[in-house]
Design a protein around this motif. Structure first.
Motif, PDB file in Angstrom:
ATOM      1  N   PHE A 166       0.834  -1.197   0.000  1.00  0.00           N
ATOM      2  CA  PHE A 166       0.000   0.000   0.000  1.00  0.00           C
ATOM      3  C   PHE A 166       0.875   1.255   0.000  1.00  0.00           C
ATOM      4  O   PHE A 166       0.596   2.214  -0.722  1.00  0.00           O
ATOM      5  CB  PHE A 166      -0.930  -0.005   1.226  1.00  0.00           C
ATOM      6  N   GLN A 167       1.946   1.244   0.804  1.00  0.00           N
ATOM      7  CA  GLN A 167       2.846   2.395   0.849  1.00  0.00           C
ATOM      8  C   GLN A 167       3.539   2.617  -0.490  1.00  0.00           C
ATOM      9  O   GLN A 167       3.758   3.761  -0.886  1.00  0.00           O
ATOM     10  CB  GLN A 167       3.896   2.197   1.947  1.00  0.00           C
ATOM     11  N   ARG A 168       3.900   1.536  -1.172  1.00  0.00           N
ATOM     12  CA  ARG A 168       4.533   1.689  -2.494  1.00  0.00           C
ATOM     13  C   ARG A 168       3.550   2.299  -3.490  1.00  0.00           C
ATOM     14  O   ARG A 168       3.924   3.098  -4.330  1.00  0.00           O
ATOM     15  CB  ARG A 168       5.030   0.337  -3.003  1.00  0.00           C
ATOM     16  N   ALA A 169       2.276   1.916  -3.373  1.00  0.00           N
ATOM     17  CA  ALA A 169       1.253   2.442  -4.283  1.00  0.00           C
ATOM     18  C   ALA A 169       0.836   3.868  -3.911  1.00  0.00           C
ATOM     19  O   ALA A 169       0.343   4.599  -4.765  1.00  0.00           O
ATOM     20  CB  ALA A 169       0.033   1.526  -4.273  1.00  0.00           C
ATOM     21  N   HIS A 170       1.020   4.235  -2.641  1.00  0.00           N
ATOM     22  CA  HIS A 170       0.629   5.563  -2.152  1.00  0.00           C
ATOM     23  C   HIS A 170       1.816   6.199  -1.421  1.00  0.00           C
ATOM     24  O   HIS A 170       1.854   6.202  -0.185  1.00  0.00           O
ATOM     25  CB  HIS A 170      -0.579   5.452  -1.206  1.00  0.00           C
ATOM     26  N   PRO A 171       2.789   6.722  -2.166  1.00  0.00           N
ATOM     27  CA  PRO A 171       3.975   7.325  -1.541  1.00  0.00           C
ATOM     28  C   PRO A 171       3.592   8.420  -0.549  1.00  0.00           C
ATOM     29  O   PRO A 171       2.635   9.159  -0.760  1.00  0.00           O
ATOM     30  CB  PRO A 171       4.748   7.917  -2.720  1.00  0.00           C
ATOM     31  N   THR A 213       2.567   7.808   2.514  1.00  0.00           N
ATOM     32  CA  THR A 213       1.674   7.250   3.529  1.00  0.00           C
ATOM     33  C   THR A 213       2.504   6.646   4.650  1.00  0.00           C
ATOM     34  O   THR A 213       3.446   5.897   4.399  1.00  0.00           O
ATOM     35  CB  THR A 213       0.774   6.143   2.933  1.00  0.00           C
ATOM     36  N   ASP A 267      -0.811   4.264   9.066  1.00  0.00           N
ATOM     37  CA  ASP A 267      -1.955   4.589   8.193  1.00  0.00           C
ATOM     38  C   ASP A 267      -2.168   3.501   7.146  1.00  0.00           C
ATOM     39  O   ASP A 267      -3.296   3.148   6.814  1.00  0.00           O
ATOM     40  CB  ASP A 267      -1.740   5.945   7.519  1.00  0.00           C
ATOM     41  N   ALA A 268      -1.069   2.956   6.629  1.00  0.00           N
ATOM     42  CA  ALA A 268      -1.167   1.879   5.629  1.00  0.00           C
ATOM     43  C   ALA A 268      -1.743   0.606   6.272  1.00  0.00           C
ATOM     44  O   ALA A 268      -2.560  -0.074   5.676  1.00  0.00           O
ATOM     45  CB  ALA A 268       0.204   1.590   5.033  1.00  0.00           C
ATOM     46  N   ALA A 328      -5.361   1.055   6.611  1.00  0.00           N
ATOM     47  CA  ALA A 328      -6.039   0.994   5.298  1.00  0.00           C
ATOM     48  C   ALA A 328      -6.228  -0.427   4.811  1.00  0.00           C
ATOM     49  O   ALA A 328      -7.235  -0.719   4.160  1.00  0.00           O
ATOM     50  CB  ALA A 328      -5.236   1.786   4.273  1.00  0.00           C
TER      51      ALA A 328
END
Length: 69
Positions: free
Chosen positions: A52-57, A59, A63-64, A67
């Motif tokens: 998720f963090q890789r897809a949403h830099p 974050t 929080d990840a 999510a």
């Protein structure tokens, strides 16, 4: 001085060490830093959070985790 230091026993072993009797084949993490088994469910959430963090830099890790949980 060099001869004295070279004669000393090895204090720290660098590299990967497997615990006796542990099957580490196919695992992403065999054990934690203190040598105990890693919780598979927790590791799965952690892996999803990292994706998720890789897809949403930008974050944060917590929080990840929220999510993907």
């Amino acid at each position: 001085m060099r001869e004295v230091l070279e004669a000393q026993p090895k204090v720290v072993a660098f590299g990967e060490l497997a615990l006796p009797g542990e099957d580490t084949e196919g695992r992403t993490a065999a054990f934690s830093s203190d040598g105990k088994a890693v919780d598979a469910a927790g590791l799965a959430i952690h892996s999803k959070a990292l994706a998720f963090q890789r897809a949403h830099p930008g974050t944060g890790h917590l929080d990840a985790v929220r999510a993907v949980s």
